[in-house]
Design an enzyme around this catalytic site. Structure first.
Site: not given
Ligand code: PLP
Length: 409
Positions: A126, A203, A229, A367
């Site tokens: 991302h 991440d 999420k 993204c």
């Molecule tokens: C959504 C996401 C992010 C960013 O998360 P935020 O809540 O926008 O800070 C980073 N990495 C991955 C893999 C994601 O799915």
């Protein structure tokens, strides 16, 4: 296909008020869970309860409301600690989300790196897990190396072995790709990186709604995620860091709450976790993050994973029956995310027609532009399923795509 249900989805759906909504005159089919999940009433009620009964600033007041709010906030930290099997609760820093967590670490590493060091990222990150490290490299002169990906949307681990060296100081990789659904072999990456003397940041923003990582067993140095999420609210997330790392990292922001003593000559910083929690935090967000963890634990991430695997298998089988539909990300280890395109049709147009049918999918680069560049496509349509989605909704998606194909060809 015979489907054995790991979950009582009809009952679960009752927890999510938004799923009763109509969109464009059709029942909402929400398949954009990789962008953000919907919220159960247990989480919504928790937010209302906080503002209705005990809204106060935390860690300061002697009065009852402040103590109740502090207790609820700190008890959320404990829930998170238990859920992720974290050794010490002060190894959990509340942040505004995965993005801020990554920036906090990337910022801190400025003081550890110089021009002879390397850091390594995967090709399927991302943007949140690319740009802060590029900025770090600009500040320090360190070199950014990339673990390439293969056609099936998995990482080229042979290339990882070749690029990893004693120059590598930090490896950052997502647990699950938000654009493809690939589950990355983070155990292997962590082991190899550690053997070579590098730290690892994972991440987990996309992973924590699908599985339950055991952070002590993983022995990972940093793990980040966002509450929104995983059924929690937006604007709150977590940075897990091993105590020794968090002690070493400089504070990220200055302000109230993060200090031990302030004079104009010298300020000393507060102990963990407060050193990284300057200012009034997202108090209700933290508390509701805890409520979301309770909610998921109550259902069980194992049950969720089993049911989502059924959804993924059914959706993959049915989608592949559509002429000219290509799925990106076909590794064997993947979660319930399907990125696809219809031959000769722009993903945006497919998404627009699906929306007219009440079906919410994501279109674009998600993204993760380097992945789209790798496949030489402008973007994909992404359907991402959660445990509250149904087989019937997958049928509606398939029907919708067929309609879109006829209209757009
Ligand atoms: C959504 C996401 C992010 C960013 O998360 P935020 O809540 O926008 O800070 C980073 N990495 C991955 C893999 C994601 O799915």
């Amino acid at each position: 296909m015979k489907i054995k249900m790991a979950l009582n989805v009809t009952q679960i759906r009752e927890d999510f008020p938004i799923l009763k909504r109509q969109v464009n005159g059709k029942p909402l089919v929400y398949l954009d869970n990789a962008a953000t999940s919907q919220k159960p009433k247990q989480v919504i009620d928790c937010i209302v309860d906080y503002y209705s009964r005990y809204n106060a600033n935390i860690h300061r007041g002697v009065h009852t409301l402040s103590q109740e709010a502090t207790d609820a906030y700190e008890s959320a930290r404990k829930k998170i600690q238990k859920h992720f099997n974290i050794e010490k609760s002060h190894e959990i820093i509340f942040t505004s989300g995965a993005t801020q967590s990554i920036n906090l670490v990337a910022n801190g590493f400025s003081s550890f790196l110089n021009g002879s060091d390397e850091v390594m990222v995967s090709a399927m990150e991302h943007h949140s897990n690319i740009v802060p490290w590029q900025m770090l490299c600009e500040r320090t002169g360190a070199i950014l190396k990339v673990i390439p990906m293969k056609e099936d949307g998995t990482l080229d681990m042979k290339a990882f072995d070749e690029k990893l060296s004693e120059k590598t100081k930090l490896v950052f990789v997502n647990h699950i790709s938000n654009a493809l659904g690939t589950i990355n072999p983070i155990e292997e990456i962590i082991d190899k990186a550690h053997n070579s003397g590098a730290a690892v940041l994972v991440d987990g923003a996309q992973a924590c709604s699908h599985l339950k990582p055991d952070l002590q067993a993983l022995d990972v140095d940093f793990y980040v995620t966002s509450a929104h999420k995983l059924c929690g609210p937006t604007g709150v997330g977590m940075l897990y860091g091993k105590e020794e790392w968090l002690e070493k990292l400089p504070p990220y922001q200055g302000g109230g709450e993060m200090i031990a003593e302030v004079t104009f000559e010298k300020t000393t910083y507060a102990d963990l976790p407060h050193k990284f929690e300057a200012g009034t935090p997202n108090i209700v967000g933290g508390i509701a993050f805890g409520a979301a963890i309770d909610y998921l634990d109550n259902i069980g991430l194992d049950n969720i994973a089993e049911y989502e695997a059924e959804l993924l298998e059914y959706a993959t089988t049915e989608l592949l029956k559509i002429d000219g539909l290509k799925i990106y990300g076909t590794g064997s280890d993947k979660t319930s995310v399907i990125s696809f395109n219809l031959e000769g049709i722009h993903p945006y147009d497919v998404g627009t027609i699906l929306d007219k049918l009440g079906i919410a999918v994501r279109t674009g680069h998600h993204c993760a532009q380097p992945i789209m560049d790798f496949y030489k496509i402008p973007g994909t349509v992404r359907a991402s399923f959660a445990f509250y989605n149904t087989m019937e909704e997958i049928d509606l998606l398939v029907e919708g795509i067929k309609k879109a194909q006829v209209m757009l060809s």
